[in-house]
Design a protein around this motif. Structure first.
Motif, mmCIF file in Angstrom:
data_model
loop_
_atom_site.group_PDB
_atom_site.id
_atom_site.type_symbol
_atom_site.label_atom_id
_atom_site.label_comp_id
_atom_site.label_asym_id
_atom_site.label_seq_id
_atom_site.Cartn_x
_atom_site.Cartn_y
_atom_site.Cartn_z
ATOM 1 N N GLU A 1 -5.576 -9.847 -6.445
ATOM 2 C CA GLU A 1 -6.741 -10.024 -5.342
ATOM 3 C C GLU A 1 -5.206 -11.065 -4.651
ATOM 4 O O GLU A 1 -5.681 -12.303 -5.639
ATOM 5 N N VAL A 2 -4.662 -11.357 -3.988
ATOM 6 C CA VAL A 2 -4.034 -12.586 -3.451
ATOM 7 C C VAL A 2 -4.442 -12.872 -1.755
ATOM 8 O O VAL A 2 -4.683 -11.546 -1.192
ATOM 9 N N ALA A 3 -4.001 -13.863 -1.618
ATOM 10 C CA ALA A 3 -3.962 -14.938 -0.416
ATOM 11 C C ALA A 3 -2.989 -14.599 0.244
ATOM 12 O O ALA A 3 -1.749 -15.662 -0.243
ATOM 13 N N LEU A 4 -2.726 -14.189 1.781
ATOM 14 C CA LEU A 4 -1.172 -15.614 2.231
ATOM 15 C C LEU A 4 -1.952 -16.769 2.512
ATOM 16 O O LEU A 4 -2.760 -17.242 3.781
ATOM 17 N N GLN B 1 3.663 -17.844 1.498
ATOM 18 C CA GLN B 1 3.493 -17.542 0.116
ATOM 19 C C GLN B 1 2.531 -16.748 -0.310
ATOM 20 O O GLN B 1 0.855 -16.978 0.037
ATOM 21 N N TYR B 2 2.348 -16.110 -0.743
ATOM 22 C CA TYR B 2 0.864 -14.810 -1.333
ATOM 23 C C TYR B 2 1.032 -15.563 -2.591
ATOM 24 O O TYR B 2 1.953 -15.616 -3.442
ATOM 25 N N ILE B 3 -0.692 -16.186 -2.820
ATOM 26 C CA ILE B 3 -0.989 -16.654 -3.809
ATOM 27 C C ILE B 3 -2.669 -16.458 -4.754
ATOM 28 O O ILE B 3 -3.309 -15.654 -3.522
ATOM 29 N N CYS B 4 -2.790 -16.262 -5.490
ATOM 30 C CA CYS B 4 -3.870 -15.884 -5.999
ATOM 31 C C CYS B 4 -4.842 -16.433 -5.141
ATOM 32 O O CYS B 4 -5.025 -17.266 -5.384
#
Length: 215
Positions: A162-165, A187-190
């Protein structure tokens, strides 16, 4: 011996040790298992280019291990040599984000800082995410918009989670830029920073992102 293993390096060691353990418990050809072990030892040594002979000897004990019990003891024996993430007070954290009012920062004294590469948290009410990292020997902070997304690959730990921008506005302006100049990097990060810290094995992308935003 002083502490010399950083969290991301310890995660790499755990991964390599797990590969050795898997090879010795599931591969019938001992030559293949031995090849995996040699490769693991080489990868660990490569992650410590400035290590002393004493440190390399400690890390290299994996070369003589194969059972689950032996490898578990090996990993535990390395924990006393883990470096601590800097202990920043809430006031010191706030100084990294001078434009943020009523910053809700984590209590770093309440977590096991041996297993932190970076400190990350979100403010759901404002939709903001905050990252703190020891960059070039000094604490640095990034603030950005936090936009939840579907599952994807985290740019830090390379896991499909599950990531977020995470979008942060650049602090660098070109010469003669207009007052309205605006540039953001994303960047997409946890979404779960704790889980990300347990799996990150390379700090290159993290440091590159910090330098990209901060200059």
């Amino acid at each position: 011996m002083n502490t010399f293993i950083r969290n991301h390096q310890y995660n790499l060691i755990k991964k390599q040790a797990g590969m050795v353990q898997h090879a010795y418990t599931s591969v019938s050809d001992r030559r293949v298992a031995e090849s995996v072990r040699l490769g693991a030892c080489a990868a660990i040594a490569e992650a410590f280019p400035d290590a002393t002979k004493e440190q390399l000897d400690l890390l290299g004990r994996l070369a003589d291990l194969g059972t689950t019990e032996e490898i578990d003891k090996y990993l535990l024996s390395l924990e006393p040599y883990l470096e601590l993430f800097p202990l920043l007070t809430p006031k010191e954290v706030s100084r990294l984000f001078p434009k943020v009012k009523k910053l809700k920062s984590p209590d770093l004294a309440a977590v096991d800082r041996r297993f932190l590469t970076y400190a990350g948290w979100t403010d759901i009410g404002t939709g903001r995410m905050f990252l703190v990292y020891d960059l070039d020997g000094k604490p640095a902070g990034l603030e950005g918009r936090f936009t939840p997304a579907k599952k994807g690959v985290c740019f830090l730990c390379n896991r499909h989670q599950e990531v977020a921008l995470f979008s942060a506005v650049s602090k660098v302006k070109p010469a003669n830029a207009s007052p309205d100049y605006y540039k953001a990097f994303g960047q997409y990060i946890c979404s779960d920073s704790d889980a990300c810290n347990r799996h990150i094995k390379d700090i290159t992308p993290l440091e590159k992102f910090f330098h990209l935003v901060l200059g």
